[in-house]
Scaffold this motif. Structure first.
Motif, PDB file in Angstrom:
ATOM      1  N   LYS A 105      39.261  33.837  24.821  1.00 38.17           N
ATOM      2  CA  LYS A 105      38.864  35.233  24.657  1.00 38.17           C
ATOM      3  C   LYS A 105      37.587  35.524  25.443  1.00 38.17           C
ATOM      4  N   TYR A 106      36.596  34.649  25.312  1.00 37.28           N
ATOM      5  CA  TYR A 106      35.334  34.857  26.026  1.00 37.28           C
ATOM      6  C   TYR A 106      35.536  34.781  27.543  1.00 37.28           C
ATOM      7  N   LEU A 107      36.442  33.909  27.971  1.00 35.37           N
ATOM      8  CA  LEU A 107      36.731  33.798  29.401  1.00 35.37           C
ATOM      9  C   LEU A 107      37.328  35.100  29.923  1.00 35.37           C
ATOM     10  N   PHE A 108      38.268  35.663  29.162  1.00 36.32           N
ATOM     11  CA  PHE A 108      38.870  36.939  29.553  1.00 36.32           C
ATOM     12  C   PHE A 108      37.821  38.051  29.594  1.00 36.32           C
ATOM     13  N   ILE A 109      36.931  38.051  28.614  1.00 36.52           N
ATOM     14  CA  ILE A 109      35.895  39.083  28.558  1.00 36.52           C
ATOM     15  C   ILE A 109      34.983  38.991  29.779  1.00 36.52           C
ATOM     16  N   ILE A 110      34.581  37.772  30.124  1.00 37.64           N
ATOM     17  CA  ILE A 110      33.703  37.583  31.286  1.00 37.64           C
ATOM     18  C   ILE A 110      34.391  38.057  32.565  1.00 37.64           C
ATOM     19  N   MET A 111      35.660  37.685  32.720  1.00 36.47           N
ATOM     20  CA  MET A 111      36.409  38.091  33.916  1.00 36.47           C
ATOM     21  C   MET A 111      36.542  39.608  33.998  1.00 36.47           C
ATOM     22  N   LEU A 112      36.852  40.230  32.873  1.00 39.45           N
ATOM     23  CA  LEU A 112      37.016  41.683  32.862  1.00 39.45           C
ATOM     24  C   LEU A 112      35.698  42.401  33.120  1.00 39.45           C
ATOM     25  N   VAL A 113      34.613  41.865  32.591  1.00 37.88           N
ATOM     26  CA  VAL A 113      33.298  42.476  32.822  1.00 37.88           C
ATOM     27  C   VAL A 113      32.943  42.419  34.307  1.00 37.88           C
ATOM     28  N   ILE A 114      33.217  41.275  34.937  1.00 42.89           N
ATOM     29  CA  ILE A 114      32.933  41.142  36.373  1.00 42.89           C
ATOM     30  C   ILE A 114      33.767  42.143  37.175  1.00 42.89           C
ATOM     31  N   LEU A 115      35.064  42.211  36.868  1.00 42.86           N
ATOM     32  CA  LEU A 115      35.935  43.161  37.559  1.00 42.86           C
ATOM     33  C   LEU A 115      35.501  44.601  37.311  1.00 42.86           C
ATOM     34  N   LEU A 116      35.062  44.865  36.092  1.00 47.98           N
ATOM     35  CA  LEU A 116      34.613  46.213  35.744  1.00 47.98           C
ATOM     36  C   LEU A 116      33.373  46.599  36.544  1.00 47.98           C
ATOM     37  N   LEU A 117      32.439  45.671  36.676  1.00 45.72           N
ATOM     38  CA  LEU A 117      31.222  45.949  37.439  1.00 45.72           C
ATOM     39  C   LEU A 117      31.536  46.190  38.914  1.00 45.72           C
ATOM     40  N   VAL A 118      32.431  45.370  39.470  1.00 44.36           N
ATOM     41  CA  VAL A 118      32.814  45.546  40.877  1.00 44.36           C
ATOM     42  C   VAL A 118      33.507  46.887  41.075  1.00 44.36           C
ATOM     43  N   SER A 119      34.447  47.205  40.184  1.00 47.62           N
ATOM     44  CA  SER A 119      35.174  48.467  40.292  1.00 47.62           C
ATOM     45  C   SER A 119      34.228  49.654  40.136  1.00 47.62           C
ATOM     46  N   PHE A 120      33.315  49.560  39.181  1.00 43.77           N
ATOM     47  CA  PHE A 120      32.365  50.654  38.959  1.00 43.77           C
ATOM     48  C   PHE A 120      31.456  50.839  40.167  1.00 43.77           C
ATOM     49  N   SER A 121      31.056  49.720  40.779  1.00 41.84           N
ATOM     50  CA  SER A 121      30.169  49.815  41.942  1.00 41.84           C
ATOM     51  C   SER A 121      30.856  50.491  43.117  1.00 41.84           C
ATOM     52  N   GLN A 122      32.193  50.348  43.201  1.00 47.83           N
ATOM     53  CA  GLN A 122      32.915  50.919  44.330  1.00 47.83           C
ATOM     54  C   GLN A 122      33.079  52.433  44.229  1.00 47.83           C
ATOM     55  N   ILE A 123      32.734  52.998  43.075  1.00 47.77           N
ATOM     56  CA  ILE A 123      32.729  54.455  42.965  1.00 47.77           C
ATOM     57  C   ILE A 123      31.598  55.024  43.814  1.00 47.77           C
ATOM     58  N   PHE A 124      30.585  54.208  44.036  1.00 46.12           N
ATOM     59  CA  PHE A 124      29.427  54.621  44.828  1.00 46.12           C
ATOM     60  C   PHE A 124      29.374  53.800  46.120  1.00 46.12           C
ATOM     61  N   SER A 125      28.438  54.106  46.976  1.00 48.59           N
ATOM     62  CA  SER A 125      28.314  53.405  48.259  1.00 48.59           C
ATOM     63  C   SER A 125      27.548  52.097  48.091  1.00 48.59           C
ATOM     64  N   ILE A 126      28.143  51.178  47.360  1.00 45.67           N
ATOM     65  CA  ILE A 126      27.525  49.879  47.113  1.00 45.67           C
ATOM     66  C   ILE A 126      28.436  48.803  47.692  1.00 45.67           C
ATOM     67  N   PRO A 127      27.890  47.767  48.354  1.00 41.92           N
ATOM     68  CA  PRO A 127      28.745  46.704  48.909  1.00 41.92           C
ATOM     69  C   PRO A 127      29.643  46.111  47.829  1.00 41.92           C
ATOM     70  N   PRO A 128      30.840  45.583  48.146  1.00 45.37           N
ATOM     71  CA  PRO A 128      31.387  45.484  49.500  1.00 45.37           C
ATOM     72  C   PRO A 128      31.827  46.832  50.061  1.00 45.37           C
ATOM     73  N   TYR A 129      31.615  46.992  51.342  1.00 42.12           N
ATOM     74  CA  TYR A 129      31.937  48.250  51.999  1.00 42.12           C
ATOM     75  C   TYR A 129      33.370  48.238  52.510  1.00 42.12           C
ATOM     76  N   ALA A 130      33.665  49.145  53.438  1.00 41.26           N
ATOM     77  CA  ALA A 130      35.038  49.324  53.915  1.00 41.26           C
ATOM     78  C   ALA A 130      35.615  48.047  54.507  1.00 41.26           C
ATOM     79  N   GLY A 131      34.797  47.277  55.198  1.00 43.79           N
ATOM     80  CA  GLY A 131      35.298  46.068  55.833  1.00 43.79           C
ATOM     81  C   GLY A 131      35.824  45.056  54.844  1.00 43.79           C
ATOM     82  N   ASP A 132      35.289  45.050  53.628  1.00 44.23           N
ATOM     83  CA  ASP A 132      35.722  44.092  52.621  1.00 44.23           C
ATOM     84  C   ASP A 132      36.931  44.590  51.843  1.00 44.23           C
ATOM     85  N   ILE A 133      37.007  45.889  51.629  1.00 44.98           N
ATOM     86  CA  ILE A 133      38.096  46.444  50.831  1.00 44.98           C
ATOM     87  C   ILE A 133      39.291  46.814  51.701  1.00 44.98           C
ATOM     88  N   PHE A 134      39.086  46.927  53.021  1.00 43.03           N
ATOM     89  CA  PHE A 134      40.130  47.408  53.931  1.00 43.03           C
ATOM     90  C   PHE A 134      41.433  46.618  53.858  1.00 43.03           C
TER      91      PHE A 134
END
Length: 203
Positions: free
Chosen positions: A4-33
């Motif tokens: 359960k804790y492993l899933f929570i950690i993974m989801l939190v990391i994915l959530l932070l990355v996804s949330f950051s992509q709403i704004f102009s925060i790396p990774p930029y277009a070259g990484d997501i392209f």
């Protein structure tokens, strides 16, 4: 509980990355392209194809040097670096001329199993290589082409507007992903694997 804790950690990391992509925060277009190609880049490619068709038309129906002048004028007016390559990947700065050695990337693209437009993000620029396939009128000037029927290629490099790239299209996609991840995180946080196992043995 460790699962359960492993899933929570993974989801939190994915959530932070996804949330950051709403704004102009790396990774930029070259990484997501590689995973997501914006419609904005499709429009840039349409422009490259129009230039390519115009180049081929001018070269076929008028003096070849006019086609190179056309590319030079278009490139200067719109801030696009345009290069012409022959079927072996050599740059052709003017009709009948050859410069430098073969471009390895161009050679790889035009000799691939199914040659087609290849694009990628390079820092703040969008680069494309468009193979030129031999046509009937091409045979008046060209007597050689590769095994794929490619007589040459056009290479394009132009800056892209990050302000356009980070628009509603991208923001909406990552907002939806963020909402899904929040729901998953909530479900995992309420999940009690120990209780489910206990109920199984109680039966």
């Amino acid at each position: 509980m460790k699962v359960k804790y492993l899933f929570i950690i993974m989801l939190v990391i994915l959530l932070l990355v996804s949330f950051s992509q709403i704004f102009s925060i790396p990774p930029y277009a070259g990484d997501i392209f590689p995973a997501y190609k914006s419609g904005y880049f499709d429009e840039l490619e349409k422009g490259f194809r129009i230039i390519t068709d115009s180049f081929m038309g001018i070269k076929s129906m008028a003096r070849p040097e006019y086609a190179w002048i056309f590319l030079s004028d278009i490139g200067t007016a719109h801030g696009i670096r345009i290069r012409v390559y022959d079927y072996r990947g050599y740059r052709v700065p003017a009709p009948g001329e050859r410069e430098g050695g073969p471009d390895e990337e161009v050679v790889r693209i035009i000799n691939s199993m199914s040659p087609g437009i290849h694009s990628e993000v390079r820092g703040g620029a969008y680069a494309s290589v468009i193979p030129l396939f031999v046509r009937g009128e091409c045979k008046f000037c060209h007597t050689r082409w590769n095994k794929r029927g490619v007589v040459g290629a056009l290479g394009f490099v132009r800056p892209y507007d990050a302000g356009v790239y980070y628009t509603a299209e991208r923001i909406i996609i990552f907002i939806c992903i963020t909402i899904v991840l929040v729901c998953l995180l909530y479900a995992v946080a309420r999940w009690d694997p120990g209780k489910n196992i206990k109920e199984l043995f109680d039966k």
